[in-house]
Design an enzyme around this catalytic site. Structure first.
Site, PDB file in Angstrom:
ATOM      1  N   GLN B 222       0.703  -1.249   0.032  1.00  0.00           N
ATOM      2  CA  GLN B 222       0.055   0.131  -0.113  1.00  0.00           C
ATOM      3  C   GLN B 222       0.971   1.278   0.123  1.00  0.00           C
ATOM      4  O   GLN B 222       0.497   2.348  -0.140  1.00  0.00           O
ATOM      5  CB  GLN B 222      -1.012   0.119   1.436  1.00  0.00           C
ATOM      6  N   ARG B 369      -8.543  -0.948   8.383  1.00  0.00           N
ATOM      7  CA  ARG B 369      -9.432   0.139   8.247  1.00  0.00           C
ATOM      8  C   ARG B 369      -9.804   0.909   9.731  1.00  0.00           C
ATOM      9  O   ARG B 369     -10.906   1.050   9.912  1.00  0.00           O
ATOM     10  CB  ARG B 369     -10.815  -0.196   7.658  1.00  0.00           C
ATOM     11  N   CYS B 370      -8.683   0.980  10.359  1.00  0.00           N
ATOM     12  CA  CYS B 370      -9.043   1.569  11.607  1.00  0.00           C
ATOM     13  C   CYS B 370      -8.439   2.894  12.142  1.00  0.00           C
ATOM     14  O   CYS B 370      -8.576   3.345  13.199  1.00  0.00           O
ATOM     15  CB  CYS B 370      -8.316   0.477  12.673  1.00  0.00           C
ATOM     16  N   GLU B 739     -12.727   4.798   5.995  1.00  0.00           N
ATOM     17  CA  GLU B 739     -12.610   3.984   7.325  1.00  0.00           C
ATOM     18  C   GLU B 739     -13.777   4.268   8.139  1.00  0.00           C
ATOM     19  O   GLU B 739     -14.144   3.643   9.221  1.00  0.00           O
ATOM     20  CB  GLU B 739     -11.184   4.030   8.016  1.00  0.00           C
TER      21      GLU B 739
END
Lengths: 269, 785
Positions: B222, B369-370, B739
């Site tokens: 990523q 996704r935090c 997110e």
């Protein structure tokens, strides 16, 4: 071939048990015997008042079968709840029974329906009632050289009801607990009762005492609760990530009640 | 840099079909495993069966003797090149291949490089490792007990299993608030370990060419640019000779930010052997060894007045970090952005104490996704708020409303130091309540209870902080968290946009093209977006933490505006007018008062190569590095209705209403896709996802039979709504959204199940809220059937 190679040869029908075993390197047979192109093994039909399920009949075929929906709702419902659509497209009924996973749904649904397996080997053909077919996890009375070629299910009679109820954490998961119930009525009373349990023992279980308590009775609330209690006692679950033994036993009771209640309307209808 | 509100949006707010889908739906994507290089070898990893064990010996001779095996790499071999350990993104160290001990089940012990993946796999079984098992540490509480086995005995000065102790907020003010409080309400809860589980696992192909000395590494990353710098720092390779290429990526969710041992060993193996080496991780490898999520044990205390006004918040958190502190989080804060735990509420005082501990588990920590630990923070405050409302006898919604930060308080400085950019929490709440029919539902809940049915209504009003970041607070190993965009306009009016971020499914090729379209009037199909190749894109920090639109989105808008300024000078030359006399209508420069005298953007771009004013350089291109002045703060309210089966304890969402405010929406369809995905994951965490361990440290949840992710069958239907409160500092007023739903929704689902049982005193059910847990609660309350 099975006689010659023993454990080194495995039958491949739907492949939904064998292929994962190969992938995980739990099994590494030298020979895989693919039976998929043998003609005549895909029969799903009633004959002489009973149902024949051939070795190549897929779970999906059972799920979509109008015959099963109308005459054998327990099997129709079980089929629709087995794993996920991709597995149902390939997995076979006979393969699941022969694999004898205690978490398998077909064994208990068919046991409740009073089914028997037809086995063929070098010594010819014999018929094995499913109620004593399962000896332990992944162990059956099948000889190493025998193949299940067919499952036979007796006709349900004119007035009958059945249901298969399954608790799963998610589609595709094995049952936390599941209950299959099949009852046939004569003159408003229960003539035959079958109750099969999934995921709550070392094999698919048959709740024999609960069945016996029902035979000859009217299917009223008292009979339902009594049978449900006996079915719960017949369960022998283990605590694991799916829930405690106590919880699973409770689910067996609740599902037996619900399945019997769903069948009660068929007594006179 | 204010929001350009002069003109109506032409391309922002349009659900342009995703340009990238053409190749994905045709099966023509180019994922890592699709890439095959000549002379390529294959690598497989031997993993530890023990959670904690000393390695006495490793015998690789039988594996090496297998035909087709080219090399077997062990930690000992790597140690000779000083590569047995590598730095983590949080400044700790992590083993590449174990030398002294294994510290988690699934830890990388040796690698086989062979002519085919099958041979590489077969050879793993021929490696003999002699282990001396040691007692495993399987919880942070156990880790911090006196006399607990020391996990990181490799680290000098590390005498216990503590990773960090960190405090935030004002202790004195908070103590004062609690002293003045009429009422204190507490909630203790555990956000269990779960895993991002991207559809595509990790992998790489390392191709170190002995002829050119160039290392080309195709990698599921990523953040390719950061990885290149890390490789330069760790392996000592000259950075200009490293090229990282991230091809199409099948989901990341934060799991593909860190550097994993497989990448390093494959690169070292390619360097030593002189052939390309491919490593493709299998599902179990991904689930047991790569960046997990959560694993926070939390306690919150809320100080209240008798009227229900919040005075202060105290939070204690204990984190299970696994055997290395490897949170891929770029802040200077030890527990990420967990101190956003004051959420959407006007809390005059707050104090947060966080501790991290080593255990014999996989490292990682922030993935999935935090938003760097805001997921845990948001869960705690939204669960705590609901508990507090019950305790003081207020409706949870009215309690929220009473304590919200009000619309006129923005920009709002929180007690733990965040400056919220913009918000209107009550508007989002009201819309959610109206859409779900909250008042009627409360009536229905009463009636249902009388009939013996259990219905629950759960609400969560979350606030997010995304878009790291302002470089004063956020960096990775010292590299500032800006991001970049390079825009080239070609003579025929077509554009190439190159970015430092990297999509893993977020639709960048469409969204960022739309920003160029909005600013320059070139339609999105004429804008080609390039990402993920360090040789061919400007330096950037990558895509995670909902940061791409806040950072690279800002950079894209600003470089497009810079080029538009130059285009205007060219247009003035072409139209023989002064720049001040030109109007920009979104597609053309026209002379004021003479709209027929105009040049389209395409004509002007052509002139940049053919007909320039005296003294102007040719071409129309530029690069912008954008360091945002602040994070962006998206928010919203999620409302969930559930019904519980009293016989089995199963619960089912009946309705899920989501109101999201992420500022200006660039492509609403893509935004809604992000929200639906996030809501699905939020439901998944609330209902089923769990990685747990037995007392020996064996990982339970190492495949998709044990690690449950929801299918289309379980996934609820989502009703999506929006409010729009632009970010005042972002060039196009957008906020991150990737997110929001994962952060905000788990609490809404849990709140709904708890709400169904609140009348009998149930205040907490731990995630995942499985049917057996609900049945136990029913049983205790005498409600089981």
């Amino acid at each position: 071939m099975l006689g010659e190679r023993g454990e080194d040869a495995k039958i491949l029908s739907g492949g939904q048990s064998l292929i994962p075993l190969l992938k995980l390197r739990f099994a590494s047979p030298a020979v895989v015997v693919d039976i998929n192109r043998i003609a005549g093994l895909d029969t799903l039909a009633e004959e002489d008042g009973g149902l024949r399920i051939g070795a190549l009949v897929r779970t999906k075929t059972c799920e979509l079968s109008e015959l099963l929906r109308d005459r054998y709702p327990i099997l129709s419902q079980a089929a629709a709840q087995i794993s996920d659509p991709i597995i149902r497209n390939l997995g076979t009924v006979c393969g699941s029974v022969a694999h004898a996973d205690p978490q398998g749904d077909w064994g208990s649904a068919l046991m409740a329906a009073g089914a028997e397996a037809v086995a063929r080997g070098p010594g010819g053909e014999r018929t094995l009632p499913l109620s004593d077919f399962f000896q332990g996890p992944f162990t059956t009375t099948l000889e190493p050289t025998e193949v299940v070629t067919e499952i036979r299910v007796p006709g349900p009679g004119e007035r009958s009801g059945g249901a298969y109820l399954k608790l799963e954490r998610r589609v595709g998961d094995f049952a936390t607990a599941a209950v299959g119930v099949q009852v046939s009525f004569e003159a408003g009373k229960i003539a035959r009762a079958g109750i099969g349990l999934t995921g709550v023992g070392a094999t698919n279980l048959r709740a024999t005492e609960a069945e016996q308590a029902l035979v000859g009775a009217e299917l009223d609330e008292e009979a339902i609760q009594g049978a449900a209690e006996l079915a719960a006692q017949a369960a022998d679950p283990q605590s694991d990530t799916r829930g405690s033994a106590e919880y699973k036993r409770h689910v067996v009771r609740v599902f037996t009640e619900r399945a019997l209640r769903a069948s009660a309307g068929k007594a006179n209808g | 840099m204010a929001v350009d509100e002069q003109r109506e949006h032409k391309w922002l707010g349009k659900s342009v079909k995703r340009k990238e889908d053409e190749r994905f739906v045709r099966g023509r994507g180019n994922y890592l495993d699709d890439i095959k290089l000549p002379r390529m070898l294959h690598m497989s990893i031997l993993r530890s069966p023990y959670a904690h064990a000393r390695i006495l010996s490793i015998d690789t001779s039988r594996a090496e003797a297998l035909e087709g095996v080219v090399a077997v790499v062990t930690g000992e071999l790597l140690a000779q090149h000083n590569l047995a350990w590598m730095p983590t993104l949080s400044g700790d160290t992590q083993a590449v291949l174990a030398t002294d001990k294994v510290r988690m089940q699934g830890q990388e012990v040796a690698c086989v490089v062979a002519e085919s993946p099958y041979i590489a796999h077969d050879a793993l079984e021929l490696i003999e490792v002699d282990y001396e098992p040691l007692q495993a540490v399987t919880s942070p509480q156990q880790a911090l007990e006196a006399g607990a086995p020391l996990i990181r005995d490799d680290k000098e000065g590390q005498e216990d299993n503590r990773v960090y102790h960190w405090e935030s907020g004002d202790l004195e003010a908070t103590d004062r608030a609690f002293a003045e409080a009429d009422r204190v309400v507490s909630l203790e809860t555990f956000y269990p370990r779960c895993h991002p589980a991207p559809l595509e696992c990790c992998g790489c192909i390392a191709d170190v060419d002995p002829a050119t000395s160039r290392a080309t590494i195709y990698m599921t990353s990523q953040a390719p640019h950061v990885i290149r710098t890390v490789f330069a720092l760790v392996a000592g390779l000259p950075e200009h000779n490293i090229r990282i290429v991230s091809p199409d990526i099948g989901g990341g969710f934060g799991n593909k930010v860190p550097v994993y041992p497989g990448y390093v060993v494959a690169t070292a193996a390619s360097l030593l052997i002189g052939r390309p080496v491919k490593w493709i991780e299998d599902r179990t490898g991904n689930l047991i060894s790569t960046g997990f999520a959560r694993d926070f044990h939390m306690k919150g205390d809320l100080a209240l007045t008798s009227e229900g006004k919040m005075l202060g918040l105290r939070v204690k958190m204990l984190s299970d970090q696994g055997y290395a502190y490897a949170d891929a989080q770029p802040s200077k804060f030890k527990a990420g952005l967990f101190h956003l735990v004051t959420g959407s509420y006007d809390l005059p005082a707050a104090h947060i104490v966080t501790d991290g501990a080593y255990t014999n588990k996989a490292p990682g920590g922030v993935a999935y996704r935090c938003s760097f630990r805001i997921t845990e923070a948001s869960f705690l405050i939204e669960r705590l708020v609901q508990s507090a409302a019950y305790e003081i006898g207020m409706d949870p919604v009215e309690f929220r409303r009473l304590n919200f930060i009000k619309a006129d308080q923005f920009p709002y400085e929180s007690a733990t130091g965040f400056v919220y950019d913009s918000g209107d929490y009550e508007r989002a709440l009201d819309l959610a309540l109206e859409q779900i029919g909250y008042a009627e539902l409360r009536e229905e809940q009463k009636r249902a209870r009388e009939e013996g049915r259990l219905i629950g209504i759960g609400v969560a009003s979350f606030t997010e902080a995304v878009g790291a970041g302002p470089s004063k607070d956020y960096d990775i190993l010292g590299i500032k968290m800006f991001d970049s965009a390079e825009l080239r306009l070609h003579p025929t009016g077509k554009a190439i946009l190159k970015l430092g971020v990297k999509s893993q499914g977020q639709g960048h090729e469409t969204t960022f093209a739309q920003i160029v379209s909005e600013e320059l009037g070139i339609p999105p199909e004429d804008v080609h977006v390039v990402e993920g190749d360090t040789d061919n894109t400007p330096y950037g920090l990558g895509t995670y933490a909902s940061r791409s639109t806040p950072t690279a989105g800002g950079a894209t808008a600003l470089i497009a505006r810079t080029l538009r300024e130059k285009a205007k000078r060219i247009a003035a030359h072409l139209l023989e007018a002064s720049e001040e006399d030109l109007d920009w209508d979104g597609e053309r420069f026209a002379v004021k008062g003479a709209p027929d005298r105009a040049k389209t953007i395409q004509e002007v771009i052509f002139a940049a190569y053919t007909d320039l004013p005296e003294g102007m350089d040719a071409g129309l291109e530029g690069v912008k590095y954008y360091d945002p002045p602040n994070l962006t703060f998206p928010f919203g309210t999620y409302a969930v209705v559930v019904e519980i089966d009293r016989g089995t304890g199963q619960w089912k969402p009946i309705r899920v209403v989501a109101v999201d405010d992420c500022g200006v929406r660039i492509n609403p369809m893509i935004v809604e896709g992000q929200i639906m995905g996030g809501l699905t994951e939020g439901y998944a965490m609330a209902a089923m996802e769990l990685i747990t361990f037995d007392e020996d440290g064996n990982c339970i949840g190492s495949n998709f039979m044990d690690y449950l992710i929801p299918t289309a069958w379980e996934t609820p239907h989502f009703e999506l709504h929006e409010t729009v409160t632009p970010s005042p500092h972002h060039p196009i007023g957008a906020k991150g959204v990737g997110e929001s739903a994962t952060v905000g929704s788990p609490a809404a689902f849990v709140n709904a199940v708890v709400d169904a049982l609140a009348h009998v005193g149930v205040r907490n059910l731990e995630m995942p809220v499985t049917s057996d847990k609900v049945w136990e609660a029913l049983n205790e309350a005498g409600l089981a059937q």
